[in-house]
Design a protein around this motif. Sequence first.
Motif, mmCIF file in Angstrom:
data_model
loop_
_atom_site.group_PDB
_atom_site.id
_atom_site.type_symbol
_atom_site.label_atom_id
_atom_site.label_comp_id
_atom_site.label_asym_id
_atom_site.label_seq_id
_atom_site.Cartn_x
_atom_site.Cartn_y
_atom_site.Cartn_z
ATOM 1 N N LEU A 11 -3.183 -0.551 -10.763
ATOM 2 C CA LEU A 11 -2.947 -1.446 -9.620
ATOM 3 C C LEU A 11 -3.700 -2.755 -9.864
ATOM 4 C CD1 LEU A 11 -2.059 -2.288 -6.817
ATOM 5 C CD2 LEU A 11 -3.799 -0.782 -5.845
ATOM 6 N N TYR A 12 -2.945 -3.859 -9.923
ATOM 7 C CA TYR A 12 -3.535 -5.175 -10.219
ATOM 8 C C TYR A 12 -3.298 -6.120 -9.048
ATOM 9 C CZ TYR A 12 -4.220 -9.761 -12.415
ATOM 10 O OH TYR A 12 -4.638 -11.037 -12.710
ATOM 11 N N GLU A 33 -1.595 -2.674 0.863
ATOM 12 C CA GLU A 33 -0.135 -2.532 0.886
ATOM 13 C C GLU A 33 0.358 -1.689 -0.285
ATOM 14 O OE1 GLU A 33 2.044 -3.372 3.061
ATOM 15 O OE2 GLU A 33 0.939 -4.704 4.413
ATOM 16 N N MET A 34 -0.174 -1.947 -1.476
ATOM 17 C CA MET A 34 0.320 -1.244 -2.662
ATOM 18 C C MET A 34 -0.209 0.186 -2.730
ATOM 19 S SD MET A 34 2.239 -3.580 -3.489
ATOM 20 C CE MET A 34 3.030 -2.723 -4.857
ATOM 21 N N ARG A 35 -1.387 0.429 -2.192
ATOM 22 C CA ARG A 35 -1.868 1.816 -2.109
ATOM 23 C C ARG A 35 -0.968 2.634 -1.188
ATOM 24 N NH1 ARG A 35 -7.904 -0.252 -1.020
ATOM 25 N NH2 ARG A 35 -8.641 -0.504 -3.189
ATOM 26 N N ALA A 36 -0.590 2.028 -0.055
ATOM 27 C CA ALA A 36 0.302 2.714 0.884
ATOM 28 C C ALA A 36 1.652 2.993 0.240
ATOM 29 C CB ALA A 36 0.477 1.860 2.151
ATOM 30 N N LEU A 37 2.179 2.031 -0.512
ATOM 31 C CA LEU A 37 3.463 2.211 -1.203
ATOM 32 C C LEU A 37 3.356 3.340 -2.227
ATOM 33 C CD1 LEU A 37 5.870 -0.527 -2.424
ATOM 34 C CD2 LEU A 37 5.170 1.244 -4.031
ATOM 35 N N LEU A 80 1.336 -1.673 -11.095
ATOM 36 C CA LEU A 80 1.687 -1.796 -9.684
ATOM 37 C C LEU A 80 1.048 -3.078 -9.170
ATOM 38 C CD1 LEU A 80 2.974 -0.331 -7.212
ATOM 39 C CD2 LEU A 80 0.749 0.749 -6.833
ATOM 40 N N THR A 81 1.845 -3.998 -8.671
ATOM 41 C CA THR A 81 1.313 -5.281 -8.207
ATOM 42 C C THR A 81 2.185 -5.817 -7.084
ATOM 43 O OG1 THR A 81 0.468 -7.432 -8.960
ATOM 44 C CG2 THR A 81 2.589 -6.734 -9.845
ATOM 45 N N LEU A 107 6.073 0.771 -19.453
ATOM 46 C CA LEU A 107 7.353 1.409 -19.119
ATOM 47 C C LEU A 107 7.893 0.970 -17.766
ATOM 48 C CD1 LEU A 107 6.525 5.046 -20.290
ATOM 49 C CD2 LEU A 107 7.540 3.169 -21.613
ATOM 50 N N HIS A 108 6.998 0.529 -16.872
ATOM 51 C CA HIS A 108 7.458 0.306 -15.498
ATOM 52 C C HIS A 108 6.556 -0.703 -14.800
ATOM 53 C CE1 HIS A 108 8.601 1.480 -11.308
ATOM 54 N NE2 HIS A 108 9.768 1.693 -11.887
ATOM 55 N N ILE A 109 7.144 -1.669 -14.135
ATOM 56 C CA ILE A 109 6.422 -2.590 -13.256
ATOM 57 C C ILE A 109 6.980 -2.404 -11.856
ATOM 58 C CG2 ILE A 109 5.901 -4.997 -12.702
ATOM 59 C CD1 ILE A 109 6.215 -5.676 -15.636
ATOM 60 N N ARG A 110 6.108 -2.061 -10.933
ATOM 61 C CA ARG A 110 6.540 -1.856 -9.541
ATOM 62 C C ARG A 110 5.870 -2.892 -8.661
ATOM 63 N NH1 ARG A 110 8.900 -1.401 -5.277
ATOM 64 N NH2 ARG A 110 9.272 0.546 -4.136
#
Length: 424
Positions: A11-12, A33-37, A80-81, A107-110
């Motif tokens: 998480l950045y 917000e991103m922790r909740a997501l 995750l950002t 592999l993945h950017i969310r």
Amino acid sequence: MESKPSLKYCLYARKSSESDERQAMSIDSQLNEMRALAENEGLQIVCELQESHSAKDSGKRPVYNKLLKGLANEEYNAVLTWAPDRLSRNAGDLGSVVDLMDQGKLLHIRTYSQTFTNNPNEKFLLMILCSQAKLENDNKSINVKRGIRNKCEMGWRPGVAPLGYMNRAFAGVNDIIVDPERSEFITEAFQKAGYERWSGRRIKAWLDEQGFTNRSGKPISVSQILVILSTPFYYGKFQYPESPDAPWYTGAHKPLISKELFDLVQETRGMNKGIWGSKTFAFRGLLKCGRCTADITAQDKFKTLKSGDVKRFVYYNCTRRKDPNCAEKYVNEEKLCELIQGFIEDHHGEIKITEKLRARVDKHFYTTKTILTHYKIDQQLDDPFVEYVRYVLADGTDSERTFLASNMGPMLQIKNGELEFYTH
């Protein structure tokens, strides 16, 4: 059937403002917000990174570089950002992200509203969004410069108005008006300097008797009086930015004096050198232009701070007497000191100094060793001349810098912004 690797997210969060309070609030908001997501979608977060740093320039963010290193070392394989522009606003950082995706290490950017994988269409969209952020940055810079230039062309000098004037914001317009409490004293100071040939100290004594102060409520110094008496703004002209090659503009403000009175004051200063205090340019006799071999001259500019105090900036540039079109750019004294220090550190064995300067070098070296020994500080000292140069360029007075420059040789030349031994 080949199973998909599990996604481990870093998480950045990033905020570019330099205000600590706003940084903390904004970054905390992104993290929450991103922790909740992540909790809602079952995403595995293995580390969190956060920083307050602009993403305008490539490779300048230490925490972001740590993020890339972790991906390269396969400590995690997803990011995750909050939004794509948290990762990149420049081509260099964007290229690093895409390279890691191509290598199969990212592999993945969310983000809050989108996902990006090593899919051509999704990578293309990521590059478009980050490029759009860069375009917004570039346009913002262009628009700011254009706005400043337009303001100058309209006659309004950017920044804090000199003493005797006030900045005013009225009906959405920022302009400069006469300060009713100080303007008459400024005008009279010019008159006393020009018509009556008053010295700077005599003008200061008179202003102190009148209770004249700067915006901080403090009496002004003789050096500030020198700046005032040398500032064309008071007769209606100004230069912006404050550099030797900057354009001049006609101000829309009300002049406090005439051009004739201003010129008279300058003539008075010229005929009576030292009346206001002489100018010191420590390194003028040490340097030549490496492009055209002309002399290097110097000039100073003064900037008015918010307090009303004035800061002096010194610039060195080619006189262009041998080549009017010489392309060697000016260099400010602070940068020049860095260049001189680096050059002497690299070439001190080739530089000759006079006996007078050698005496000062030895005295400084002895004093430094004595202090280190007294306080039991274990520090290895360099060559005595190098140590002395570091002291003079960083903390020395103008007279110490002048003495240093005039008692060392051979002469140096500046070419393409770098120092060399003068070879002509």
